[in-house]
Scaffold this active site. Structure first.
Site, PDB file in Angstrom:
ATOM      1  N   SER A   1       0.796  -1.231   0.000  1.00  0.00           N
ATOM      2  CA  SER A   1       0.000   0.000   0.000  1.00  0.00           C
ATOM      3  C   SER A   1       0.827   1.280   0.000  1.00  0.00           C
ATOM      4  O   SER A   1       0.299   2.357  -0.251  1.00  0.00           O
ATOM      5  CB  SER A   1      -0.957   0.019   1.196  1.00  0.00           C
ATOM      6  OG  SER A   1      -0.253   0.203   2.401  1.00  0.00           O
TER       7      SER A   1
ATOM      8  N   LYS B   1       0.882   4.574   6.591  1.00  0.00           N
ATOM      9  CA  LYS B   1       0.201   5.384   5.574  1.00  0.00           C
ATOM     10  C   LYS B   1       0.795   6.791   5.599  1.00  0.00           C
ATOM     11  O   LYS B   1       1.564   7.141   6.486  1.00  0.00           O
ATOM     12  CB  LYS B   1      -1.309   5.467   5.847  1.00  0.00           C
ATOM     13  CG  LYS B   1      -2.009   4.124   6.046  1.00  0.00           C
ATOM     14  CD  LYS B   1      -2.100   3.318   4.771  1.00  0.00           C
ATOM     15  CE  LYS B   1      -2.806   1.975   5.025  1.00  0.00           C
ATOM     16  NZ  LYS B   1      -2.829   1.128   3.827  1.00  0.00           N
TER      17      LYS B   1
END
Length: 200
Positions: free
Chosen positions: A69, A105
Site C-alpha cells: 500500500s 500510511k
C-alpha cells in the site's frame, strides 16, 4: 649428615616453597583479575543492550513493512525506523495501530481540515490541490465517505501511496487515526542496505 648440611637443605626447601607460593599467589591474583574484568565487561554490555532496547521500544521503534500500500516509497520486507512524536504534517509517513497490527500510511490532512478527492483520485485539502510526487498512479480507490470531508477533532486523515490497493481513511473500515493509535513518524529506512536513507 652434619647439622650444617641439614640446615642448608632446610633453607633450600624453604626458598623453593617461598618461590612456589609467590608464583601461586600471582597466578591466583591474575585469575581473579581476569574474572573481575570479564564480569565488568559483561555487565557493561548488558547495560548498553538494555539502553538500546529501551530507546528502540520507547523512542525509535524499528518496523518491518508488510504489503504494497505504500509503493513506491516503501516496499514489502523493508525495515524502517519511526520516531515518537505528536506533531504531524501533510506528507509525513505515519505508523499506527489498527486491530493489533501496525499500518503505515501517509498523512493527508489533520484535525479540522477539509479533504476532497475527485473521481480521478486528485486530492485537495482546504480547497488546494496537493502536490504528491510520491503517488505514481492516482486513484479514488476504496472509498465510502462523502466529500468534502472534514477531519474530526484530534484525528489524522491518512492514505497509502498505492492508491488503488490501499485501504485507509477513505474507508470507514479504518477511518481517521487517533493519537492513541500512533506509533510514530517513519523517518529512516535501514534495510535493505542499498536503500538506506531518509523516507520521503
Amino acid at each position: 649428615m652434619t647439622d650444617r648440611t641439614k640446615e642448608e637443605r632446610s633453607t633450600t626447601t624453604l626458598n623453593v616453597s617461598s618461590e612456589q607460593w609467590k608464583k601461586e599467589l600471582n597466578r591466583e591474583a591474575k585469575r581473579k583479575g581476569f574474572w573481575r574484568s570479564f564480569r565488568n565487561t559483561v555487565f557493561a554490555l548488558i547495560t548498553v543492550a538494555a539502553i538500546a532496547v529501551l530507546v528502540a521500544v520507547l523512542l525509535l521503534p524499528v518496523l518491518r513493512i508488510y504489503g504494497t500500500s505504500m509503493r513506491p516509497a516503501l516496499e514489502e520486507g523493508e525495515y524502517v525506523v519511526s520516531l515518537k512524536g505528536s506533531k504531524f504534517e501533510t506528507g509525513d509517513v505515519l505508523a499506527f495501530y489498527y486491530n493489533n497490527k501496525i499500518l503505515v500510511k501517509r498523512v493527508i490532512a489533520v484535525s479540522g481540515d477539509w479533504v476532497e478527492i475527485d473521481e480521478n483520485g486528485t486530492v485537495s485539502v482546504n480547497g488546494v490541490r496537493l502536490d504528491e510526487p510520491y503517488v505514481t498512479e492516482p486513484s479514488l480507490g476504496e472509498c465510502d465517505i462523502e466529500f468534502p470531508y472534514q477531519v474530526p477533532e484530534s484525528r489524522i486523515f491518512v492514505m497509502g501511496d498505492h492508491r488503488s490497493v490501499s485501504i485507509d481513511s477513505r474507508s470507514t473500515t479504518i477511518g481517521c487515526v487517533s493519537s492513541e493509535q500512533i506509533v510514530g513518524k517513519i523517518i529512516f529506512r535501514i534495510w535493505p542496505f542499498k536503500g538506506i536513507g531518509p523516507v520521503r
